[in-house]
Every structure is written in C-alpha cells, then in structure tokens.
Design a protein around this motif. Structure first.
Motif: not given
Length: 426
Positions: A117, A151, A154, A157-164
C-alpha cells in the motif's frame, strides 16, 4: 531524550539515499566515498598484491572493501562490517510494455516483503542498469515523476477503509501514459536518457523508487524520513567507519561486505550465501604469503558485526513488541537477539558490541521480538555459518520497515557509525 549528533553525517546519509535508488547505485555511491579515502579498485580477474592499503571489488549490487595495515601478517584476523544494499520494491518484468483501458502501464514483479500500500498514489521514478551488446553496463536513474500506481477511489470501493486487499498481479502495475502500449517503448525511452542506442540494450535490471527526497521531520528535526533506510543506512555507516579506520593502522584488517539480495534470502553470487566474501578473504591471506593454516587462524580470530535495521516500538501498536525490550528512535543502535539464531548474537557478541559502544561513548539498546510475533533474520547467521566467523547482529530501530518510505531517529545513523568505527579499532 535524543542523543546529540553531528548533522553532517546524517546530511551525507540523506545524499547517499537520494543517489542510491538501486543496489547498483548504492555500490557506486559507496565507492565514491571509499576512493576519496584512498581505496582503489581491484578486478576479480586480475592478480592481486598483498601490500598495505585500501582495496575494493564490486560485483553487480555487491561490494567488498578492505584495508591492509602496515605489517599485517598472513594470519592477521579480520574485523568485518556486514550489510545489504537491496530494499523491497517493484521491479520491471522482461516484457515491460503493457496496458489496458487506454492506459500505458509497466509490468512489474514484487521484490521482497514490501508494504504494497505504500507504493500507491506516489510519484515514482525508475532506475537500474542497462546491459549492452558489448558486455558493458550503464546505470540509469530517472529521478523524476514518471510512474504512478493509482488506488481505486473510495466511491468505487466503499469498504476500502475496513481493510484494503491488493492483488499483487492485478493492482500493482504502474501507469506512465495514455494510449496503447508499444513493444520496446520503455527501453527506447531509457536508452535516450542514458545516451545509448536502443539496439545496443540487450538486457536490463530496473526497479521503481519514490522520488520524494529524504527529509528531517518533527519540531526539532530529530527524526529522519526517507527511502531504503533498510538497509542503506547501515551501508553508509559502515562505509564511513571503514574510511575512518583506514588511516589509523588498526591491529585487525577492517572489511566492509555489502551484499545484494538479502530481502529474498541471500542466495545469489552477490548475496551473503554466495562466494564473494569468502573469496576475498582467502585471496587476501594468500597475497600476504599465507595458506590454509594461516587462513584458518585468521578466520578463527575474526569477528563480524552484521548491521541491519530493526523495529522501534510503535506507539499505535505497542502490543506487537516485547514488553521489556522497547527500543526507541534517537536512543542509539540496537543489539538484536534471537535464541533460535534468526540473529547470530550471543553473550560474547554482546560483550564485543557493548565494549565498542563504550569506547565510542555511544548509548545502545537491546531488541528481541515478541514471543508470539515471528522474528525476521539478517545476513548475520548466514555469515557466521558459511565462514565460521563469530558474528553479532546490530542495527538501528526504525518505524515503517519495508515501506517505500521509512522513519528513524536522526541521531542514530551517526551513533551507529561511531560504534562501527570503535569496533574496527578495539
């Protein structure tokens, strides 16, 4: 409280890091400093002499340099500073020109255990060496924004901050233009950057690097942020220590061994598991009139200080560190211990390193891994096992290890270099 230090050393380290985006450039940067100290290159294919003075050999991304003091006998022991020149990154594949959806991209392979990342949304350059038809090679360094690994937004990919989660093949290819890819375009471009004919380039070893320069960080500039601290920080410190010891006629023969390919196991002709260091030590003994007996005596009395970065305690993840061994940035070099021999340190090595730090007036710290967190390793155990040389593992505590950009105390490189110099001059 951060230890006092000479900023001139750290300033020079910053220049070293900026000039060394690849192992090949790191070797060239170290050679510049050694030649200023009077060292001269010898070719592996040439006959060597055993006279006093400083010498070095290079092979790709590896360097071995040594200084023979006046009066050294064939059985004079060695004091070796070991480090490695490579860092985790993205490396260009043999057929680099690729792309899709209207973008030109470069095909890359993941080298070492990089934090993927940290390469996202950075301005990236490209550097390495081009191998030419006549058997020579030229270094290339495009140290300006050329590539980018974008990248996904967001919104997509709305769930990116829950685990990339990054796919190493799908998501890590940098882009460098708009349009359809054309075979040979990258090499044509790099040939133009170096002034060689594209048709003369028949091989290459290229890798991506962040073009953001090293910088002091913090209110009091007591931190250093930069690329490839693991492990060019140690290569630079060892080069400075060898140059400092060279003119002072040490009782041992001081050696710098800077290997390539540590980040993927050291198994290569330029890695610590290869023959380069052993060949140099054997030939050094032989040129001074020694044979098997003298070499065995020299190695039995030798000592290696293997230097690589280690983990400073992380303020956001303190539970990942051993509760009683918590090295901090700015508090001096670390002594690295693992009873399962992931590090080569034992009590004797601890005593040798502690004595060197005491002579240099350098504070030091102990590092061990948390018992439930797997421990990394270094060239130390390999050097000890391959050559039968007593070895101690040390380094500097950093944060963000294997990131495209790492962080250490600005004083620690200077303190490590002083400890190394005292190790070479007991």
């Amino acid at each position: 409280m951060t230890a006092p230090f000479d900023r001139a050393h750290t300033d020079d380290l910053m220049g070293f890091l900026a000039a060394s985006p690849t192992p090949y450039h790191a070797v060239a940067s170290a050679v510049q400093r050694l030649e200023k100290a009077g060292f001269r290159q010898v070719e592996e294919t040439a006959a060597w002499d055993g006279g006093a003075g400083g010498r070095y050999v290079t092979r790709g991304g590896a360097l071995v340099a040594w200084y023979v003091p006046e009066g050294a006998s064939p059985a004079t022991p060695f004091r070796i500073l070991g480090a490695h020149t490579d860092s985790p990154n993205l490396r260009v594949k043999p057929l680099p020109d690729t792309g899709r959806a209207g973008w030109k991209q470069i095909a890359v392979e993941i080298y070492g255990g990089t934090l993927l990342n940290t390469w996202l949304d950075r301005d990236l350059g490209l550097a390495g060496r081009l191998s030419l038809r006549d058997g020579s090679a030229v270094l290339v360094n495009v140290d300006r924004p050329l590539l980018r690994v974008p990248q996904l937004a967001v919104h997509l990919d709305r769930s990116v901050n829950d685990g990339l989660k990054l796919d190493r093949q799908q998501h890590m290819m940098p882009l460098w233009g708009i349009g359809s890819p054309r075979e040979g375009e990258l090499i044509e471009f790099l040939a133009g950057e170096t002034g060689v004919a594209p048709g003369d380039v028949i091989g290459f070893d290229l890798m991506v690097h962040s073009v953001e320069p090293p910088a002091y960080l913090g209110k009091d500039r007591e931190l250093l942020a930069g690329p490839r601290l693991d492990n060019l920080l140690s290569v630079h410190a060892a080069t400075a220590a060898l140059a400092a010891a060279a003119g002072r006629e040490p009782e041992f023969i001081p050696v710098l061994a800077a290997f390539d390919h540590e980040e993927n196991g050291s198994t290569s002709d330029t890695g610590a598991q290869g023959p380069l260091l052993g060949s140099v030590l054997k030939r050094s003994v032989h040129t001074r009139g020694g044979g098997y007996e003298e070499r065995a005596r020299a190695l039995a009395g030798s000592f290696c200080l293997s230097s690589d970065t280690g983990h400073s305690v992380h303020p956001n993840y303190p539970e990942r560190h051993d509760p009683t061994h918590r090295p901090l940035a700015g508090e001096g070099p670390i002594l690295k211990v693992n009873v399962n021999q992931r590090y080569a340190t034992d009590g004797t090595g601890r005593a040798v390193f502690a004595a060197a730090c005491e002579r240099a007036g350098v504070p030091w710290q102990s590092f061990v891994s948390h018992n439930s967190v797997p421990c990394g390793t270094t060239i130390g155990p390999i050097t000890a096992a391959r050559h039968g040389i007593a070895t101690v593992d040390v380094g500097v505590a950093i944060l963000s290890m294997h990131s495209a950009r790492e962080l250490c105390g600005a004083a620690d490189p200077y303190l490590l270099a002083n400890a190394m110099t005292a190790f070479l001059l007991p």
